[in-house]
Design an enzyme around this catalytic site. Structure first.
Site, PDB file in Angstrom:
ATOM      1  N   PRO A 286      -9.541   0.878 -17.416  1.00 56.14           N
ATOM      2  CA  PRO A 286     -10.573   0.930 -16.371  1.00 56.14           C
ATOM      3  C   PRO A 286     -10.838   2.318 -15.808  1.00 56.14           C
ATOM      4  CG  PRO A 286      -8.795  -0.613 -15.791  1.00 56.14           C
ATOM      5  CD  PRO A 286      -8.424  -0.001 -17.080  1.00 56.14           C
TER       6      PRO A 286
ATOM      7  N   LYS B  87      -2.208  15.744  -8.190  1.00 55.73           N
ATOM      8  CA  LYS B  87      -1.306  15.616  -9.342  1.00 55.73           C
ATOM      9  C   LYS B  87      -0.454  16.872  -9.531  1.00 55.73           C
ATOM     10  CE  LYS B  87      -2.455  11.408 -10.561  1.00 55.73           C
ATOM     11  NZ  LYS B  87      -1.502  10.294 -10.485  1.00 55.73           N
TER      12      LYS B  87
ATOM     13  N   ASP C 117       0.879  -1.167   0.000  1.00 52.61           N
ATOM     14  CA  ASP C 117       0.000   0.000   0.000  1.00 52.61           C
ATOM     15  C   ASP C 117       0.915   1.215   0.000  1.00 52.61           C
ATOM     16  OD1 ASP C 117      -1.569   2.181   0.672  1.00 52.61           O
ATOM     17  OD2 ASP C 117      -2.702   1.128   2.215  1.00 52.61           O
TER      18      ASP C 117
ATOM     19  N   TYR D 271      -8.165  15.502  -7.184  1.00 53.24           N
ATOM     20  CA  TYR D 271      -7.226  14.919  -8.155  1.00 53.24           C
ATOM     21  C   TYR D 271      -6.248  15.991  -8.654  1.00 53.24           C
ATOM     22  CZ  TYR D 271      -5.865  11.634 -11.892  1.00 53.24           C
ATOM     23  OH  TYR D 271      -5.172  10.767 -12.722  1.00 53.24           O
TER      24      TYR D 271
END
Ligand SMILES: NC(=O)c1ccc[n+]([C@@H]2O[C@H](COP(=O)([O-])OP(=O)(O)OC[C@H]3O[C@@H](n4cnc5c(N)ncnc54)[C@H](O)[C@@H]3O)[C@@H](O)[C@H]2O)c1
Length: 241
Positions: free
Chosen positions: A178, A144, A49, A140
């Protein structure tokens, strides 16, 4: 092609689309890919992880014991959650930051002792969302964007080492796989959403994990020996305009 002959490259998120493609490309170019993910899969050597410091300590010790060296690290683990600043709750924001940014930080930190023994390369998979904002990408974008500048700090530290450790970020737009499917499927009309994703790209298609992996191989190889602290959009021209 033998551009990574003799090199050992550690890959996170290797049960996913990009991580799998990177591991395959490393092997095709003569390297040894050591793979990890939080999710077990046939292509995953180590359960790790990326947010867990103990996992990093344990797995880097295992890599050192087994291979005695590390030449490359590709931080490909990541998650995306859509939501504007108003829609995103703090727990979600923290989870996205934990995986995408803390995970990349911990990878750079815990791989560095092995990488700096002989000199090495880190490739951080960011996103076009680390270059430009989106109204529904609060967490996000933050994660990033953080990866983009973390990369430059790591690169400047690595450049002081003898031998040096290089570090660059790769910024894909939507890729076949995906993650893009999940985003399209979460829209009221997935077919239209997918068409919109493609239409936004000047080259009028989504990218592929294989194309991202090819860029990673270049950055991992000695061909890119003078490249560090740089950001590479791989986005069909999306951020060029
Ligand atoms: N697919 C895209 O359209 C796209 C576009 C731009 C950037 N990216 C970035 O590329 C990277 C790879 O994405 P992908 O397309 O392969 O997605 P993916 O969902 O196929 O793979 C991501 C992998 O990360 C793993 N992961 C999630 N949380 C983790 C954790 N805490 N520890 C370890 N592993 C964990 C998942 O199990 C999964 O296997 C991500 O950083 C993503 O943000 C993807």
């Amino acid at each position: 092609m033998d551009r990574l002959a003799g090199k050992v490259v550690f890959v996170t998120g290797a049960s996913g689309a990009v991580g799998t493609a990177v591991a395959q490309a490393v092997a095709r170019d003569g390297g040894t890919a050591v793979t990890s993910d939080v999710r077990a899969s046939p292509s995953c050597d180590h359960l790790l992880d990326v947010t867990a410091e103990d996992d990093w300590r344990r797995v880097m010790a295992a890599v050192s014991a087994r291979h005695g060296r590390l030449d490359g690290l590709v931080n490909a683990a990541g998650i995306v959650v859509l939501g504007s600043v108003e829609d995103t709750d703090l727990a979600t924001f923290r989870r996205v930051l934990a995986v995408n940014l803390d995970g990349t930080f911990l990878g750079c930190k815990y791989a560095m002792p092995l990488l700096k023994k002989r000199g090495g390369v880190i490739v951080n998979i960011a996103s076009v969302s680390g270059l430009v904002g989106g109204h529904n990408l609060a967490a996000y974008n933050a994660s990033k964007g953080g990866v983009r500048l973390l990369t430059k700090s790591v690169a400047l530290h690595g450049a002081r080492l003898v031998p040096p450790v290089r570090c660059n970020s790769v910024h894909p737009s939507f890729l076949e796989g995906p993650m893009a499917d999940a985003i399209a499927d979460s829209a009221p009309d997935p077919h239209k959403a997918r068409a919109r994703m493609q239409a936004a790209v000047p080259l009028r298609r989504l990218g592929t994990p294989t194309e991202v992996a090819a860029l990673c191989v270049f950055l991992l190889s000695d061909e890119s020996g003078f490249v560090t602290g740089a950001e590479f959009a791989i986005d069909g021209g999306l951020t060029a305009g």
